[in-house]
Scaffold this motif. Structure first.
Motif: not given
Length: 284
Positions: A234-243, A161-162, A274-277, A264-272
């Protein structure tokens, strides 16, 4: 049978062209599933929000052509990788113009790489697909999609987990992840992958603790917030699954501003964690 026994490299360079559309009736279902409350649904001929082209090409194969997991059986355009678990690992997009509700969209796809690697659960294969999407005004989007194939491990073994971003946030939005949302998202993508709606399958066969939140759904939610923050896509968008993210808790959509005015964005679980960056950048 090891992947190289079926000559996976033979699929590099394969290409296909398809034509799709998001008609007004489908636009209303996408909007009902994904839209922020303050946004109106685009009408016929109006520009679609960024990433809505994902809903123009449903994988409309017959029931007999589905694998046990609900995905279309491998072979044909994508290589027949002999691993049971398939996920959209990452993606990057460059936007050149708008695609519109109701217009015919041409998608040209080419497999540019097939790479075998070793992971914590054994072998894995990454398949990289390049897409170019054209509307009536010409090239609108250039997209790179990375798909990962893995064996199903005997137990859930997630990556480390990150922690998600904290401090001075550009936005921090709570989003409820209900089973209804997962069902609707599977419906608008015509995605029958059972890990998103069939809890006994997700737990007993693929050994997840709960229903899995779609990676593209997380990307679409982050894109919507980035567009709201800046006022335009945006003109550019990228994403990567982390957890992996699961349906039994809400997620947060967080972002910090970069030195060059991007996010710089991420989805964040209740535990804090990242799910996606993801990153979003604007040229102007």
């Amino acid at each position: 049978m090891p992947p190289d026994a079926i000559n996976l490299q033979d699929w590099v360079g394969r290409s296909t062209t398809e034509f799709g559309c998001v008609p007004p009736t489908v636009a209303r279902t996408i909007h009902a599933t994904l839209a922020r409350p303050d946004r109106a649904c685009p009408n016929d001929g109006e520009p679609m929000p960024a990433l809505w082209h994902w809903y123009a090409f449903p994988p409309a194969v017959g029931m007999a052509e589905l694998a046990e997991d609900g995905h279309p059986a491998l072979g044909g355009f994508l290589p027949p990788v002999p691993y049971e678990r398939r996920m959209w690992a990452s993606g990057s997009l460059q936007f050149f113009g708008d695609l519109r509700v109701g217009e015919v969209i041409e998608k040209r796809s080419t497999i540019t790489a097939v790479d075998e690697k070793k992971g914590s659960t054994g072998g894995m294969v990454f398949v990289v697909v390049e897409h170019e999407l054209f509307g009536s005004a010409g090239l609108a989007i250039r997209e790179t999609q990375s798909i990962v194939y893995l064996p199903i491990a005997p137990a859930f073994t997630p990556p480390p987990k990150k922690p998600g971003p904290t401090g001075d946030l550009a936005f921090d939005v709570d989003h409820n992840v209900s089973t209804a949302l997962l069902f609707r998202y599977s419906a608008i993508t015509f995605n029958a992958h059972r890990i998103h709606f069939d809890l006994p399958y997700a737990q007993d066969v693929e050994h997840y603790p709960g229903l899995v939140v779609h990676g593209p759904l997380q990307a679409n939610l982050l894109m919507a917030e980035a567009t709201q923050w800046k006022g335009y896509k945006p003109d550019h968008f990228s994403f990567r699954g982390v957890h992996p993210m699961f349906h039994d808790s809400d997620l947060q959509l967080r972002a910090v501003q970069t030195d060059v005015g991007g996010l710089e964005m991420s989805t964040v679980a209740v535990g804090g964690h990242m799910g996606m960056k993801a990153t979003a950048d604007w040229e102007g």
